[in-house]
Design a protein around this motif. Structure first.
Motif, PDB file in Angstrom:
ATOM      1  N   ALA A  54     -14.451  -8.915  16.771  1.00 19.82           N
ATOM      2  CA  ALA A  54     -13.173  -8.226  16.996  1.00 19.82           C
ATOM      3  C   ALA A  54     -13.178  -7.413  18.282  1.00 19.82           C
ATOM      4  O   ALA A  54     -12.481  -6.406  18.403  1.00 19.82           O
ATOM      5  N   LYS A  57      -9.183 -10.697  20.993  1.00 25.78           N
ATOM      6  CA  LYS A  57      -8.272 -11.361  20.061  1.00 25.78           C
ATOM      7  C   LYS A  57      -7.947 -12.773  20.555  1.00 25.78           C
ATOM      8  O   LYS A  57      -7.813 -12.995  21.763  1.00 25.78           O
ATOM      9  N   GLU A  62      -7.176 -17.499  13.833  1.00 24.68           N
ATOM     10  CA  GLU A  62      -7.599 -16.197  13.326  1.00 24.68           C
ATOM     11  C   GLU A  62      -9.058 -16.204  12.899  1.00 24.68           C
ATOM     12  O   GLU A  62      -9.650 -17.251  12.640  1.00 24.68           O
ATOM     13  N   SER A  71      -8.749 -10.465  13.253  1.00 26.38           N
ATOM     14  CA  SER A  71      -8.055 -10.772  14.507  1.00 26.38           C
ATOM     15  C   SER A  71      -6.601 -10.327  14.485  1.00 26.38           C
ATOM     16  O   SER A  71      -5.932 -10.320  15.517  1.00 26.38           O
ATOM     17  N   LYS A  72      -6.119  -9.936  13.315  1.00 22.66           N
ATOM     18  CA  LYS A  72      -4.742  -9.451  13.194  1.00 22.66           C
ATOM     19  C   LYS A  72      -4.674  -7.920  13.097  1.00 22.66           C
ATOM     20  O   LYS A  72      -3.599  -7.340  13.060  1.00 22.66           O
ATOM     21  N   ASP A  75      -5.982  -2.239  17.054  1.00 28.77           N
ATOM     22  CA  ASP A  75      -7.245  -1.892  17.702  1.00 28.77           C
ATOM     23  C   ASP A  75      -7.983  -0.745  17.023  1.00 28.77           C
ATOM     24  O   ASP A  75      -9.210  -0.749  16.939  1.00 28.77           O
ATOM     25  N   THR A  78      -9.868  -2.176  14.139  1.00 25.10           N
ATOM     26  CA  THR A  78     -11.001  -3.037  14.507  1.00 25.10           C
ATOM     27  C   THR A  78     -12.195  -2.200  14.941  1.00 25.10           C
ATOM     28  O   THR A  78     -13.343  -2.564  14.681  1.00 25.10           O
TER      29      THR A  78
END
Length: 227
Positions: A54, A57, A62, A71-72, A75, A78
């Motif tokens: 992560a 992206k 995904e 990946s969704k 920030d 992550t």
């Protein structure tokens, strides 16, 4: 543990220097497996590591880790996910040479404000495991390459991560130190850590404890070998 679904990563999209680093990657790694990514420079190994961690992206597709669509995630989420789940071992160690071994190990945990006594115990256990107890308060710049690698591994393990990401971890090590590193990786596997390694080093390609070798070329998976 880790699913990559239809991953595509394009750098500088819609610009003159557009580059497709990964194209339609579909992979699945189980918890506790050791996975080796092989391929020439520019094949997409490091980009795939960055997506799994992560740090980047995808443009399409995904990454799912422990049923979380990382990946969704925004920030800020992550960052927390990485801190709680992933340990990094870098090719050039990424240590701060003017700080001590102890302070380098502490760095990844500073945002979480850990209990000092618990942290001190964790540091001591890791340094003992890697025969580095006497180096605890030594500046990193005074260490040999092999010692710095052990500090980098200890730092990666300080948060007891479920996943270890290693990018060319033996590139700066001689033959003996590379073999020592491989022994450490085997120990981590025995502790049920999932490990993803990107490497050119042929030492990794015939290890009986590696579960999967994924070969990349020009951003595509061209072979997957399951042991």
């Amino acid at each position: 543990m880790i699913e990559c679904k239809n991953l595509t990563k394009i750098f500088n999209k819609n610009k003159n220097d557009e580059h497709t680093a990964l194209k339609n990657i579909n992979l699945e790694f189980k918890a506790g497996e050791i996975i080796v990514l092989k391929g020439a420079s520019g094949s997409g190994k490091s980009t795939l590591l960055a997506l799994i961690a992560a740090l980047s992206k995808p443009n399409d597709g995904e990454v799912i880790v422990n049923n979380k669509r990382i990946s969704k995630m925004p920030d800020n989420f992550t960052s927390l996910f990485r801190r709680e789940n992933i340990g990094f071992i870098f090719q050039k160690y990424n240590l701060i040479p003017t700080l001590s071994v102890k302070d380098n190990m502490i760095l990844p945990l500073i945002p979480s404000n850990p209990d000092e006594k618990v942290l001190e115990t964790a540091i001591d256990k890791l340094l003992e495991k890697f025969s580095m107890e006497s180096k605890k308060n030594i500046l990193v710049k005074q260490l040999s390459g092999g010692e710095q690698q052990r500090v980098a591994i200890s730092r990666a393990l300080i948060n007891n991560p479920k996943i270890i990401i290693a990018d060319e971890p033996t590139a700066n090590l001689d033959g003996k130190l590379s073999l020592d590193f491989i022994k450490i990786i085997e120990q981590l596997k025995n502790a049920s850590t999932t490990i993803v390694i990107a490497t050119h080093d042929p030492l990794f390609f015939d290890l009986d404890f590696v579960d999967k070798i994924v070969e990349l070329k020009n951003g595509e998976v061209i072979d997957v070998i399951n042991s």
